[in-house]
Design an enzyme around this catalytic site. Structure first.
Site, short mmCIF file in Angstrom:
data_model
loop_
_atom_site.label_atom_id
_atom_site.label_comp_id
_atom_site.label_asym_id
_atom_site.label_seq_id
_atom_site.Cartn_x
_atom_site.Cartn_y
_atom_site.Cartn_z
N SER A 1 7.43 7.50 -18.99
CA SER A 1 6.28 7.26 -18.10
C SER A 1 5.18 8.28 -18.31
CB SER A 1 6.74 7.32 -16.64
OG SER A 1 7.81 6.45 -16.41
N1 SAH Z 1 12.80 7.76 -16.56
C1 SAH Z 1 12.58 7.43 -17.94
C2 SAH Z 1 11.69 6.19 -18.08
C3 SAH Z 1 12.45 5.16 -18.82
S1 SAH Z 1 11.77 3.54 -18.90
C4 SAH Z 1 12.03 8.61 -18.73
O1 SAH Z 1 11.75 9.66 -18.12
O2 SAH Z 1 11.92 8.52 -19.95
C5 SAH Z 1 12.97 2.63 -17.96
C6 SAH Z 1 14.39 2.66 -18.44
O3 SAH Z 1 15.15 1.82 -17.55
C7 SAH Z 1 14.62 2.07 -19.84
O4 SAH Z 1 15.26 3.03 -20.63
C8 SAH Z 1 15.52 0.86 -19.59
O5 SAH Z 1 16.47 0.64 -20.61
C9 SAH Z 1 16.19 1.23 -18.28
N2 SAH Z 1 16.76 0.12 -17.50
C10 SAH Z 1 16.30 -1.15 -17.40
N3 SAH Z 1 17.10 -1.86 -16.58
C11 SAH Z 1 18.09 -1.02 -16.16
C12 SAH Z 1 19.22 -1.18 -15.30
N4 SAH Z 1 19.52 -2.33 -14.70
N5 SAH Z 1 20.01 -0.09 -15.10
C13 SAH Z 1 19.75 1.10 -15.71
N6 SAH Z 1 18.70 1.29 -16.53
C14 SAH Z 1 17.88 0.25 -16.75
#
Ligand code: SAH
Length: 212
Positions: free
Chosen positions: A66
């Site tokens: 993000s």
């Molecule tokens: N907090 C992260 C942002 C990642 S983007 C950072 O600091 O980099 C969102 C993430 O959510 C992705 O990696 C995606 O694979 C994950 N995601 C999507 N659906 C999910 C679910 N049901 N449970 C866990 N993770 C999930």
């Protein structure tokens, strides 16, 4: 370990001043954490020069880290003091988890994609975060064995707030979550005497929460 090149530190100071403080983030502890955590270590090598830009960046597997301001805003909304047990859904690069680890006692984070879960877990260990545990699972279900949590942060957009996450909030706990599909809003929920207080913060764009 080699000394960090000075310009990353300077870029980080500028990021905090111009992107985060300038937009109204005031929590000193959040600002300190954003100054400290080396965001460039959480992005692919080729994107490191852009790590302190005012934007999200790709981290592989179609996912993104993000925008720094959004990380700071979501973290500030949790009002962490240092004693909390926090749950994050969507580990991704592990950057948000590292920020949380600076500010809370224990961090539990769930990532649905095995490749990302493995990579972020290794990176967080390498960086010395002993208070973070990464699990590969569907975060919609939360982590019932460890509930209740003092704070829950979701970093992928859910169509609706997953009921298991609401159940896993402690009394007085906060949940920060992007809700929606095409149009998404960042929401803050606070559990008070079993009831949920709801606040809408700002429109946002997150990758969708997927289900296994
Ligand atoms: N907090 C992260 C942002 C990642 S983007 C950072 O600091 O980099 C969102 C993430 O959510 C992705 O990696 C995606 O694979 C994950 N995601 C999507 N659906 C999910 C679910 N049901 N449970 C866990 N993770 C999930």
């Amino acid at each position: 370990m080699a000394k960090e090149p000075l310009d990353f530190q300077r870029l980080r100071q500028r990021m905090v001043k111009e992107q985060i403080e300038a937009r109204g983030i005031k929590d000193r502890r959040v600002l300190e954490a954003m100054l400290k955590v080396e965001r460039h270590k959480f992005v692919p090598l080729s994107l490191q020069p852009f790590a302190y830009q005012d934007s999200p960046l790709p981290i592989g597997e179609g996912q993104t880290i993000s925008q720094p301001y959004i990380v700071a805003l979501m973290t500030e909304l949790l009002e962490l003091k240092g004693t909390e047990k926090v749950l994050e859904i969507g580990t991704g690069s592990g950057y948000q988890a590292a920020i949380l680890a600076e500010l809370a006692k224990e961090v539990y984070t769930i990532e649905i994609l095995p490749g990302l879960a493995k990579r972020s877990s290794q990176l967080l260990a390498e960086l010395g975060y002993l208070n973070v545990k990464v699990k590969c699972a569907d975060g919609y279900l939360g982590w019932p064995e460890l509930a209740p949590f003092d704070a829950i942060i979701v970093t992928c957009a859910a169509k609706e707030v997953p009921p298991p996450l609401i159940e896993q909030l402690a009394e007085g706990a906060r949940l920060v979550i992007p809700v929606g599909t095409d149009y998404q809003e960042l929401k803050l929920f606070i559990k008070r005497e079993g009831e949920l207080e709801e606040r809408t913060i700002i429109p946002v764009i997150f990758v969708p929460m997927r289900r296994k």
